[in-house]
Motif scaffolding. Sequence first.
Motif, mmCIF file in Angstrom:
data_model
loop_
_atom_site.group_PDB
_atom_site.id
_atom_site.type_symbol
_atom_site.label_atom_id
_atom_site.label_comp_id
_atom_site.label_asym_id
_atom_site.label_seq_id
_atom_site.Cartn_x
_atom_site.Cartn_y
_atom_site.Cartn_z
ATOM 1 N N GLU A 31 0.843 -1.197 0.000
ATOM 2 C CA GLU A 31 0.000 0.000 0.000
ATOM 3 C C GLU A 31 0.876 1.243 0.000
ATOM 4 O OE1 GLU A 31 -3.633 1.985 2.675
ATOM 5 O OE2 GLU A 31 -3.221 -0.166 2.796
ATOM 6 N N GLY A 32 0.359 2.303 -0.621
ATOM 7 C CA GLY A 32 1.078 3.567 -0.638
ATOM 8 C C GLY A 32 0.139 4.730 -0.422
ATOM 9 N N LYS A 33 0.620 5.745 0.247
ATOM 10 C CA LYS A 33 -0.159 6.962 0.472
ATOM 11 C C LYS A 33 0.783 8.148 0.472
ATOM 12 C CE LYS A 33 -4.089 9.039 1.286
ATOM 13 N NZ LYS A 33 -5.170 9.025 0.269
ATOM 14 N N VAL A 56 6.841 8.518 -9.229
ATOM 15 C CA VAL A 56 5.687 9.004 -8.469
ATOM 16 C C VAL A 56 5.878 10.499 -8.228
ATOM 17 C CG1 VAL A 56 4.332 8.745 -6.368
ATOM 18 C CG2 VAL A 56 5.415 6.743 -7.411
ATOM 19 N N SER A 57 5.177 11.302 -8.986
ATOM 20 C CA SER A 57 5.367 12.748 -8.909
ATOM 21 C C SER A 57 4.433 13.397 -7.892
ATOM 22 C CB SER A 57 5.159 13.381 -10.293
ATOM 23 O OG SER A 57 3.980 12.889 -10.899
ATOM 24 N N CYS A 58 3.152 13.077 -7.928
ATOM 25 C CA CYS A 58 2.188 13.724 -7.037
ATOM 26 C C CYS A 58 2.128 13.090 -5.660
ATOM 27 C CB CYS A 58 0.791 13.658 -7.656
ATOM 28 S SG CYS A 58 0.667 14.459 -9.257
ATOM 29 N N GLY A 59 2.503 11.832 -5.573
ATOM 30 C CA GLY A 59 2.381 11.081 -4.335
ATOM 31 C C GLY A 59 1.627 9.796 -4.599
ATOM 32 N N HIS A 60 1.944 8.751 -3.853
ATOM 33 C CA HIS A 60 1.280 7.462 -4.053
ATOM 34 C C HIS A 60 -0.226 7.595 -3.857
ATOM 35 C CE1 HIS A 60 4.918 5.017 -4.349
ATOM 36 N NE2 HIS A 60 5.431 5.762 -3.388
#
Length: 491
Positions: A98-100, A122-126
């Motif tokens: 999982e990523g956040k 991942v530019s904006c965030g996971h």
Amino acid sequence: MMKHFSCPYRSLLLRKKDNKTSSQFLLSTTTIAPSNEEEEEKKDGVGGNLVVPPEMPHFNHTPSPYRGPSASDLLKRRKHYLPTSVGPYYTNPLNLVEGKMQYLYDENGRRYLDAFGGIATVSCGHCHPDVVEATVNQMRLLQHTTVLYLNHAVIDFAEALAAKFPSDLKAVFFTNSGTEANELALMIARLYTSCHDIISIRNGYHGNATSTMGATAQNIHKFNVVQSGVHHALNPDPYRGVFGSDGVKYANDVQDIIDYGTCGRVAGFIAESIQGVGGVIELAPGYLPEVHSIIKKAGGLFIADEVQTGFGRTGSHFWGFEAHGIVPDIITLAKGIGNGAPIGAVVTTPQIAEVLSRRTYFSTFGGNPVCSAAGHAVLRVIEKEKLAQNAFVVGSYLKECLSSLMDKHEIIGDVRGKGMLLGVELVKDQKLKVPANAEMLHIIEKMKDMGVLVGKGGFHGNVIRITPPLCFTKEDADFLVDVMDYTMLKM
């Protein structure tokens, strides 16, 4: 005598713990004689400095329970069914489930600070909510059409993307990856100029297909297959290069290649403005403008590989080439374009793009509506959340903090890069610059154990690559630096 860590932007006072603290400063300035085994374990063994393990910043997210296969089971199956893939990092590979935003979670729910961003992808965030929403909404409506039909998601994204470029760079071709984008760019240059010769830079990386492997100049990424028509120029590396930071002297080698290795005309020149896989090498000042002039005089096209430097990652500009004051003929994009969605692009002028209309050029999945919706959402998020500005502010802060560690740790030979594209080169001796690749592997392993994920790279395999999501905070930067400092003290 070990010097104490000193970042120009940080307080040197030991921070008090609370629910919102970013981390604890690692070293007290007081030498304490141990009175018991617990205090003995806290000492770094060098000069009697007391160390306090850093504390990860608070983050308000609870991962979902994981009920899937274990890391050990997955590793066995991966070796059997994916035998040719690059081996996973670490002695005990992570099973990330999982990523956040800037964090990742393993099968046990443990949180890690992601300072690698899926290799600058991942530019904006996971799982950024805006990108997820746009992707899911499009997937519910229509997953695939091919470019044989009209679809607004694809055209809307192409229009928005073209608006980010100067001049008449308005023709967009969507691809599936950075390799495919660079492969197409090289073919376009050869078709447009009716020349075959391409010049690239030593230590550069452009992909693993036939032409891109030829343009790549690192033996670890090159198989023994026919790779014709590519000449590799001296790498304008300010740290290890023969001419230091004199970009014009390196550029003279490009002119020599044209004079002595070609008919006097070339198809083009391809380069990253900062070499990513090669160890985050910033090209010597003045190099790209001089080469741009040389290539244009030889009838060639200038190709800017923005696969890792694009979409505000360098902070100072949206595209890496802008920092050098040039306008390329062709730009290639991938990685950060989709925040993890498999999409790339080639952007050029309508005049140059016309060469592909002479035959049938086609990409079945290029410009897939779902990936296009994700890419368009990424552009909106970068603008709305001012992520390029954040990359500049936090990236500059992080670079200064990392640089301040050089006085304390002899193993750090160089700190370089811009924004959220940074590299820390490790050496056995700061003067001789002997690569410390084994030590680098030890350090990133221990950093992982403390909750920080970084990358590795460089021709000698001794560079720590730091390419986090652009939503990285100063608290995250503090924690990363503290963990690196702590790990190096414990070596």
